[in-house]
Structures are given as C-alpha cells and as structure tokens.
Scaffold this motif. Structure first.
Motif, PDB file in Angstrom:
ATOM      1  N   UNK A   1     -50.263  43.597 -30.759  1.00  0.00           N
ATOM      2  CA  UNK A   1     -49.009  42.868 -30.632  1.00  0.00           C
ATOM      3  C   UNK A   1     -48.063  43.370 -31.718  1.00  0.00           C
ATOM      4  N   UNK A   2     -46.838  43.685 -31.308  1.00  0.00           N
ATOM      5  CA  UNK A   2     -45.804  44.041 -32.286  1.00  0.00           C
ATOM      6  C   UNK A   2     -44.669  43.051 -32.136  1.00  0.00           C
ATOM      7  N   UNK A   3     -44.287  42.458 -33.266  1.00  0.00           N
ATOM      8  CA  UNK A   3     -43.177  41.506 -33.289  1.00  0.00           C
ATOM      9  C   UNK A   3     -42.044  42.116 -34.111  1.00  0.00           C
ATOM     10  N   UNK A   4     -40.839  41.960 -33.615  1.00  0.00           N
ATOM     11  CA  UNK A   4     -39.661  42.534 -34.254  1.00  0.00           C
ATOM     12  C   UNK A   4     -38.515  41.549 -34.154  1.00  0.00           C
ATOM     13  N   UNK A   5     -37.485  41.794 -34.949  1.00  0.00           N
ATOM     14  CA  UNK A   5     -36.274  40.996 -34.828  1.00  0.00           C
ATOM     15  C   UNK A   5     -35.089  41.860 -35.216  1.00  0.00           C
ATOM     16  N   UNK A   6     -33.927  41.454 -34.774  1.00  0.00           N
ATOM     17  CA  UNK A   6     -32.695  42.128 -35.176  1.00  0.00           C
ATOM     18  C   UNK A   6     -31.539  41.156 -35.051  1.00  0.00           C
TER      19      UNK A   6
ATOM     20  N   UNK B   1     -42.326  53.910 -31.140  1.00  0.00           N
ATOM     21  CA  UNK B   1     -43.552  54.334 -30.462  1.00  0.00           C
ATOM     22  C   UNK B   1     -44.634  54.703 -31.475  1.00  0.00           C
ATOM     23  N   UNK B   2     -44.238  55.365 -32.557  1.00  0.00           N
ATOM     24  CA  UNK B   2     -45.205  55.661 -33.624  1.00  0.00           C
ATOM     25  C   UNK B   2     -45.749  54.361 -34.219  1.00  0.00           C
ATOM     26  N   UNK B   3     -44.883  53.376 -34.411  1.00  0.00           N
ATOM     27  CA  UNK B   3     -45.325  52.087 -34.960  1.00  0.00           C
ATOM     28  C   UNK B   3     -46.356  51.442 -34.036  1.00  0.00           C
ATOM     29  N   UNK B   4     -46.146  51.567 -32.741  1.00  0.00           N
ATOM     30  CA  UNK B   4     -47.128  51.046 -31.780  1.00  0.00           C
ATOM     31  C   UNK B   4     -48.469  51.754 -31.956  1.00  0.00           C
ATOM     32  N   UNK B   5     -48.433  53.072 -32.197  1.00  0.00           N
ATOM     33  CA  UNK B   5     -49.670  53.826 -32.422  1.00  0.00           C
ATOM     34  C   UNK B   5     -50.374  53.356 -33.701  1.00  0.00           C
ATOM     35  N   UNK B   6     -49.595  53.121 -34.764  1.00  0.00           N
ATOM     36  CA  UNK B   6     -50.165  52.644 -36.021  1.00  0.00           C
ATOM     37  C   UNK B   6     -50.830  51.286 -35.799  1.00  0.00           C
ATOM     38  N   UNK B   7     -50.159  50.408 -35.081  1.00  0.00           N
ATOM     39  CA  UNK B   7     -50.734  49.085 -34.806  1.00  0.00           C
ATOM     40  C   UNK B   7     -52.044  49.224 -34.030  1.00  0.00           C
ATOM     41  N   UNK B   8     -52.019  49.977 -32.952  1.00  0.00           N
ATOM     42  CA  UNK B   8     -53.211  50.136 -32.116  1.00  0.00           C
ATOM     43  C   UNK B   8     -54.360  50.771 -32.904  1.00  0.00           C
ATOM     44  N   UNK B   9     -54.034  51.720 -33.775  1.00  0.00           N
ATOM     45  CA  UNK B   9     -55.071  52.363 -34.596  1.00  0.00           C
ATOM     46  C   UNK B   9     -55.718  51.362 -35.548  1.00  0.00           C
ATOM     47  N   UNK B  10     -55.029  50.271 -35.826  1.00  0.00           N
ATOM     48  CA  UNK B  10     -55.562  49.206 -36.679  1.00  0.00           C
ATOM     49  C   UNK B  10     -56.071  48.020 -35.859  1.00  0.00           C
TER      50      UNK B  10
ATOM     51  N   UNK C   1     -38.222  71.073 -32.939  1.00  0.00           N
ATOM     52  CA  UNK C   1     -38.411  69.975 -33.858  1.00  0.00           C
ATOM     53  C   UNK C   1     -39.904  69.733 -34.065  1.00  0.00           C
ATOM     54  N   UNK C   2     -40.257  69.499 -35.319  1.00  0.00           N
ATOM     55  CA  UNK C   2     -41.647  69.272 -35.663  1.00  0.00           C
ATOM     56  C   UNK C   2     -41.760  67.919 -36.360  1.00  0.00           C
ATOM     57  N   UNK C   3     -41.840  66.839 -35.558  1.00  0.00           N
ATOM     58  CA  UNK C   3     -41.834  65.484 -36.100  1.00  0.00           C
ATOM     59  C   UNK C   3     -43.221  65.041 -36.526  1.00  0.00           C
ATOM     60  N   UNK C   4     -43.244  64.280 -37.613  1.00  0.00           N
ATOM     61  CA  UNK C   4     -44.467  63.683 -38.109  1.00  0.00           C
ATOM     62  C   UNK C   4     -44.119  62.285 -38.619  1.00  0.00           C
ATOM     63  N   UNK C   5     -45.022  61.350 -38.449  1.00  0.00           N
ATOM     64  CA  UNK C   5     -44.835  59.985 -38.932  1.00  0.00           C
ATOM     65  C   UNK C   5     -45.967  59.721 -39.895  1.00  0.00           C
ATOM     66  N   UNK C   6     -45.613  59.439 -41.148  1.00  0.00           N
ATOM     67  CA  UNK C   6     -46.650  59.280 -42.169  1.00  0.00           C
ATOM     68  C   UNK C   6     -46.303  58.125 -43.099  1.00  0.00           C
ATOM     69  N   UNK C   7     -47.337  57.681 -43.833  1.00  0.00           N
ATOM     70  CA  UNK C   7     -47.098  56.677 -44.870  1.00  0.00           C
ATOM     71  C   UNK C   7     -46.202  57.293 -45.931  1.00  0.00           C
ATOM     72  N   UNK C   8     -45.262  56.508 -46.389  1.00  0.00           N
ATOM     73  CA  UNK C   8     -44.369  56.959 -47.455  1.00  0.00           C
ATOM     74  C   UNK C   8     -45.047  56.755 -48.805  1.00  0.00           C
ATOM     75  N   UNK C   9     -44.598  57.502 -49.786  1.00  0.00           N
ATOM     76  CA  UNK C   9     -45.100  57.364 -51.149  1.00  0.00           C
ATOM     77  C   UNK C   9     -43.931  56.986 -52.062  1.00  0.00           C
ATOM     78  N   UNK C  10     -44.250  56.566 -53.275  1.00  0.00           N
ATOM     79  CA  UNK C  10     -43.205  56.183 -54.223  1.00  0.00           C
ATOM     80  C   UNK C  10     -42.227  57.329 -54.496  1.00  0.00           C
TER      81      UNK C  10
END
Length: 171
Positions: free
Chosen positions: A126-131, A113-122, A1-10
């Motif tokens: 703190x990451x807040x979530x709900x469900x 985990x990728x979202x945590x990396x995106x947050x830290x890179x910015x 598997x070759x996973x990548x997490x990237x910004x989506x485009x239209x």
C-alpha cells in the motif's frame, strides 16, 4: 538516458536542496500555496537522509530528482477525513521534486513507479500519498497511476488531498 533510483546519502543533501528550492519556486510561480510556508527546508532534507528515507533519481550519476519514502510513519494519516483503502502496513511518498532540466519527461511518474518497487521489495503493498488541492500536475500523475482518492489530511494547518494505491504482490 541511464536512470537509477537509489538511497540518498548526506553528501547529496545540497544537490537535493537545490532541486527542492527549484520546485518550491515553481509551485509559487504556478500560484500554488503548497511549500510556501518554509517547508520543506534543508533541515527536513537532512532528517530524511539521516532516517535513510531519502531517495534520488539519477541520470548517469547526475542527481535529477528526489523523494522521501517512509514506512508506517505519517501521523497525519491517522486523522484522515475519509477512508483509506487498507488498514495495514503502508509506504508514504513525500517531497517528490525534479530538477528544472528534467521537467516534462515523465520522470515524476518514473519516481512514483520506483517508489512502488521499493515498497513491494519491503513487503509493503500500500502506498499513501497526499498533495495540495492546487498541485494539478501531481494530481494528474496520481490519476494516471491508479491512485484512489480517499479523503483529506491536514498538514501545518492546510488541507491536502490524500490518495492510496494498493499494489499487487509479485508471486
């Protein structure tokens, strides 16, 4: 598997919407009330993408997952019935969904985990979530990843469990 997490485009919007539709149907089949009120929808996806808040998980360039990540922008979180762990800047993860073929592989956790990396890179630690109360798979992921239950928030007339994780800055 070759996973990548990237910004989506239209141009990714229709694939993302297909993945979200699958997730909406799964929630319904599980007997959940979450996402059964016309939300999310394709307009929400396009809005995410226009705000550059949409991210996709790909496997060899095939989109298999989606999440929205925004910074300091969730009005409902200011009305928390409870107490957040922090009061400063934060990232919010919404609309996490995987394609049918990608279930059961730990990929929702990988997106978190990728979202945590995106947050830290910015420089956001703190990451807040709900469900929804009945989204057991997501609740288990939050627990496994160390998210702390902080209280309840309300969206579209429905209460949600809210969690926060404080990230450790990388030195």
């Amino acid at each position: 598997m070759n996973y990548n997490f990237r910004k989506a485009t239209l141009k990714d919007a229709n694939i993302i919407w297909t993945i979200l539709e699958q997730a909406i149907n799964r929630r319904k089949q599980d007997g959940s009330e979450q996402w059964q009120d016309g939300y999310p929808n394709i307009s929400v996806v396009k809005n995410d993408l226009q705000k550059e808040a949409g991210y996709v998980l790909t496997d060899n360039d095939l989109i298999i997952g989606y999440a929205s990540i925004v910074f300091n922008d969730e009005p409902a979180y200011s009305e928390l019935n409870g107490t957040w762990l922090t009061t400063g800047h934060f990232a919010v993860l919404h609309r996490l969904a995987l394609s049918e073929d990608s279930l059961g592989k730990g990929l929702a956790k990988k997106i978190m985990l990728y979202a945590e990396e995106v947050a830290a890179a910015n420089n956001i630690f703190s990451i807040k979530v709900d469900t929804n109360f009945d989204n057991i798979p997501m609740l288990k992921i939050f627990e496994k990843l160390g998210y702390i239950y902080c209280g309840e928030v309300e969206f579209r007339g429905s209460k949600r469990k809210a969690f926060e994780k404080v990230l450790t800055p990388i030195a």
